[in-house]
Design a protein around this motif. Structure first.
Motif: not given
Length: 162
Positions: A77-83
């Motif tokens: 799994d890969i996720q973008e880290i929301p600001q």
């Protein structure tokens, strides 16, 4: 599956990830990409029938991740880290009571990255088991988990059956 995404950039990312996965599998299997038949489990986990090769894939924005193993289950799994995002409600539903308590006690500036690290671990473990993350509440001790947060805006995990 790409049709399920509302946004064109997510559709393209899904298609690109599957294309790269096929290319990698064709190298491992020594066959043409178009000859590979990918099946899907009841929860949508891709697999190859009649093969000891297992694989999993994930994408976030413009980054893809593909994991391939032999004779062992794998989930990635890969996720973008929301600001800017309030993880409070999601964290309460996803994390165990102990995980939530330790997460909640972190300084606010550390909560986002910590939550995403926990999320990708659980998502990778659930995908390894062929489950939805909402159906997996177990201990991560049954698998080797690698979490990578070196790319500042992403967090990824790879979970391989021991």
């Amino acid at each position: 599956k790409a049709k399920l995404h509302r946004f064109d950039h997510l559709k393209r990312a899904q298609i690109t990830t599957y294309y790269v996965c096929r290319l990698l599998l064709s190298e491992v299997l020594q066959t043409e990409p178009q000859d590979i038949v990918i099946q899907k489990s009841a929860f949508g986990k891709p697999y190859l029938s009649d093969s000891n090769i297992t694989f999993n894939l994930s994408h976030a924005a413009n980054v893809s991740m593909v994991g391939i193993t032999r004779d062992k289950a794998i989930g990635v799994d890969i996720q973008e880290i929301p600001q800017q995002f309030d993880f409070g409600l999601v964290a309460r539903d996803l994390l165990t009571t102990d995980e939530f308590a330790s997460w909640e006690n972190l300084p606010l500036n550390l909560q986002s990255r910590d939550f995403i690290q926990k999320w990708v671990k659980k998502e990778a473990e659930a995908k390894m088991r062929g489950l939805k993350v909402s159906d997996w509440h177990g201990d991560l001790g049954s698998a080797a988990v690698l979490v990578d947060s070196k790319i500042s805006q992403y967090c990824s995990a790879c979970c391989i059956q021991k």
